[in-house]
Design an enzyme around this catalytic site. Structure first.
Site, short mmCIF file in Angstrom:
data_model
loop_
_atom_site.label_atom_id
_atom_site.label_comp_id
_atom_site.label_asym_id
_atom_site.label_seq_id
_atom_site.Cartn_x
_atom_site.Cartn_y
_atom_site.Cartn_z
N SER A 1 33.99 35.34 54.85
CA SER A 1 34.29 36.26 55.95
C SER A 1 34.47 35.50 57.26
CB SER A 1 33.15 37.28 56.12
OG SER A 1 33.00 38.03 54.95
N HIS B 1 32.78 74.03 35.04
CA HIS B 1 31.52 73.90 35.79
C HIS B 1 31.83 73.48 37.22
CE1 HIS B 1 29.44 74.39 32.03
NE2 HIS B 1 29.92 73.27 31.53
N ARG C 1 51.86 47.12 66.74
CA ARG C 1 50.62 46.50 66.28
C ARG C 1 49.81 47.55 65.50
NH1 ARG C 1 45.46 45.61 68.59
NH2 ARG C 1 44.60 43.57 68.10
N GLU D 1 40.67 40.33 51.03
CA GLU D 1 41.42 40.61 52.28
C GLU D 1 40.52 41.29 53.32
OE1 GLU D 1 45.46 41.48 52.53
OE2 GLU D 1 45.93 40.68 50.56
C1 FAD Z 1 39.28 38.22 42.91
C2 FAD Z 1 39.36 37.61 44.28
C3 FAD Z 1 40.61 37.26 44.79
C4 FAD Z 1 40.71 36.65 46.06
N1 FAD Z 1 41.92 36.21 46.50
C5 FAD Z 1 41.97 35.42 47.62
C6 FAD Z 1 43.18 34.76 47.99
O1 FAD Z 1 44.23 34.90 47.34
N2 FAD Z 1 43.15 33.93 49.07
C7 FAD Z 1 42.03 33.74 49.81
O2 FAD Z 1 42.08 32.97 50.77
N3 FAD Z 1 40.86 34.37 49.48
C8 FAD Z 1 40.81 35.20 48.41
N4 FAD Z 1 39.63 35.82 48.05
C9 FAD Z 1 38.44 35.62 48.88
C10 FAD Z 1 37.97 36.87 49.60
O3 FAD Z 1 38.86 37.19 50.65
C11 FAD Z 1 36.52 36.60 50.07
O4 FAD Z 1 35.71 36.65 48.91
C12 FAD Z 1 36.07 37.59 51.10
O5 FAD Z 1 36.73 37.35 52.32
C13 FAD Z 1 34.56 37.52 51.36
O6 FAD Z 1 34.10 36.22 51.53
P1 FAD Z 1 32.84 35.71 50.67
O7 FAD Z 1 33.10 36.03 49.25
O8 FAD Z 1 32.56 34.32 51.03
O9 FAD Z 1 31.65 36.65 51.14
P2 FAD Z 1 30.72 36.43 52.44
O10 FAD Z 1 31.54 36.21 53.63
O11 FAD Z 1 29.68 35.42 52.10
O12 FAD Z 1 30.04 37.86 52.53
C14 FAD Z 1 28.89 38.24 51.77
C15 FAD Z 1 28.46 39.62 52.25
O13 FAD Z 1 28.09 39.56 53.64
C16 FAD Z 1 28.86 40.50 54.38
N5 FAD Z 1 29.11 39.95 55.71
C17 FAD Z 1 29.59 38.71 56.04
N6 FAD Z 1 29.69 38.58 57.36
C18 FAD Z 1 29.30 39.76 57.91
C19 FAD Z 1 29.20 40.27 59.23
N7 FAD Z 1 29.56 39.53 60.29
N8 FAD Z 1 28.76 41.53 59.41
C20 FAD Z 1 28.44 42.31 58.35
N9 FAD Z 1 28.51 41.88 57.06
C21 FAD Z 1 28.94 40.64 56.85
C22 FAD Z 1 30.13 40.71 53.57
O14 FAD Z 1 30.74 41.95 53.88
C23 FAD Z 1 29.58 40.66 52.16
O15 FAD Z 1 29.04 41.91 51.82
C24 FAD Z 1 39.53 36.47 46.82
C25 FAD Z 1 38.28 36.85 46.30
C26 FAD Z 1 38.19 37.39 45.05
C27 FAD Z 1 36.82 37.74 44.51
#
Ligand code: FAD
Length: 390
Positions: free
Chosen positions: A132, A277, A310, A362
């Site tokens: 994130s 139901h 936007r 995303e």
């Molecule tokens: C099947 C799949 C396909 C994907 N495809 C792509 C791709 O093509 N290209 C690419 O670049 N990435 C891709 N991703 C990555 C995806 O975008 C990330 O997994 C996502 O952005 C979350 O990052 P993370 O998994 O590191 O979770 P983290 O960022 O570690 O988040 C963990 C938890 O903490 C929460 N969190 C984090 N920060 C905050 C905050 N500031 N406030 C509140 N909550 C927060 C999150 O919502 C989540 O619940 C893919 C992921 C998967 C699983």
């Protein structure tokens, strides 16, 4: 005036996509899910009938379709199988930074690759330490002579094992947080290594891979946009692609609702079909509202883009609502099926597993809420990127 009427061209596009989802995707979707099988044949066919790369402008060999049409296609793909749909639409995510920041030559070459043959491209932003919060990324790009040299690795990259080129984000100023990120287009043949394919809960027909760069050299002109402006490019990209992800979530929810409706009319308990139901009727009613509302948010977010406006807030509203709704609707569809919903011989458990990713990639649903809160509490000027996260 507000008008939700689709043009004849948009109706034809939706019909083509629905027909494709019905004939080419649905019949094999549950089979592909079982073994996590890559749907190359479907990729080839979708490319052939013109359902891939729809946003590529005509001068680069594409159809130059509007964003709303793209969303109509994504809803149908999501209805057919969102795992296959993700495989078919990931090119859109990879190509947007090229469209936004590539030189004429780069656009011709890399977009041309996608329109001349059924090739794939990936968007590589996420890293193990930077999900994130992409400002924590460790991949670097160093300028040496007339080349950029990339080192590092990216995880969870959709179509990563199959892509011919990648849009890669890397640090060009290590100490500048998100203001030190630049975007590049990197051909696979430059030496990108595919390290690992993930085994996933849902969307098992899509490919998700870890890739790495070990002294990968690319020409200087493969920088997209300005140096250290890659974060803005990524955020502008996500504004444009999140409506499509939301549309796919609407498609999943619609599929789950249809299965639940049919089952509720067939399954008899207490002497009547369970659809009699009220508890079941109310679940179905909530499903229908969520599908309708999700679609309207998607269309609004896409229409703003088509008007050149936007759409950051509208895009996050659509992605957040449609993703959370898909999770709720598919969970309720399993509930309507009762114990059978939990069994793999029945269709809805796959949809529930597939829906989960909609709340994660995303930008998670929490990140969408951060964007929505920020845009609501502190509305921004038209040109600024909306969030510090992907
Ligand atoms: C099947 C799949 C396909 C994907 N495809 C792509 C791709 O093509 N290209 C690419 O670049 N990435 C891709 N991703 C990555 C995806 O975008 C990330 O997994 C996502 O952005 C979350 O990052 P993370 O998994 O590191 O979770 P983290 O960022 O570690 O988040 C963990 C938890 O903490 C929460 N969190 C984090 N920060 C905050 C905050 N500031 N406030 C509140 N909550 C927060 C999150 O919502 C989540 O619940 C893919 C992921 C998967 C699983």
């Amino acid at each position: 005036m507000v008008d939700f009427t689709l043009t004849d061209e948009q109706k034809d596009t939706r019909e083509l996509a629905h027909d494709f989802a019905t004939k080419e995707i649905r019949p094999v979707a549950w089979e592909l899910d079982k073994e996590s099988t890559w749907p190359q044949e479907i990729v080839n066919k979708a490319w052939e009938v013109g359902l891939m790369n729809t946003h590529v402008p005509e001068e680069y060999g594409g159809a130059g379709l509007d964003y709303l049409s793209g969303c109509l296609i994504e809803e149908e793909f999501g209805w057919g199988c969102s795992g296959v749909g993700t495989s078919l639409s990931a090119n859109g995510l990879a190509m947007t930074p090229v469209l936004l920041g590539g030189s004429e030559e780069i656009k011709k070459h890399y977009l041309g690759m996608l329109t001349e043959e059924p090739k794939l491209a990936s968007f590589a932003l996420t890293e193990p330490e930077a999900g994130s919060d992409v400002s924590g990324m460790r991949t670097t790009a160093t300028k040496i002579g007339d080349k950029w040299v990339l080192n590092g690795s990216k995880c969870f990259i959709t179509n990563g094992s199959h892509a011919d080129w990648y849009t890669v984000y890397a640090k060009t100023d290590k100490d500048a947080g998100h203001k030190g990120i630049s975007a590049f287009v990197v051909p696979r043949e430059a030496g990108v290594t595919v390290d690992k394919k993930e085994d996933k809960l849902g969307q098992r027909a899509s490919n998700t891979a870890t890739i790495s760069f070990n002294d990968v050299e690319i020409p200087a002109d493969h920088l997209l946009g300005e140096e250290n402006h890659g974060f803005k490019l990524a955020m502008q990209t996500l504004d444009r692609t999140r409506p499509g992800v939301a549309a796919a979530a609407v498609g999943i929810a619609r599929a789950a609702m249809e299965f639940a409706v049919d089952y509720s009319k067939e399954r008899v308990q207490f002497g009547v079909p369970i659809a009699m139901h009220q508890a079941i009727q109310f679940m179905i009613a909530d499903m229908a509202t969520k599908v309708e509302a999700g679609r309207l948010l998607v269309w609004q977010a896409a229409s703003l883009l088509d008007q050149g406006k936007r759409n950051t807030l509208a895009s996050s509203h659509a992605k957040r609502f449609a993703a959370d709704s898909a999770m709720e609707v598919t969970t309720d569809a399993v509930q309507v099926y009762g114990g059978y919903g939990f069994i793999k011989d029945y269709p809805v458990e796959k949809l529930m597993r597939d829906a989960k990713i909609m709340q994660l990639y995303e930008g998670t649903s929490q990140i969408q809420r951060l964007v929505i809160a920020r845009e609501t509490l502190m509305p921004r000027k038209a040109q600024e990127p909306a969030a510090a996260t992907a």
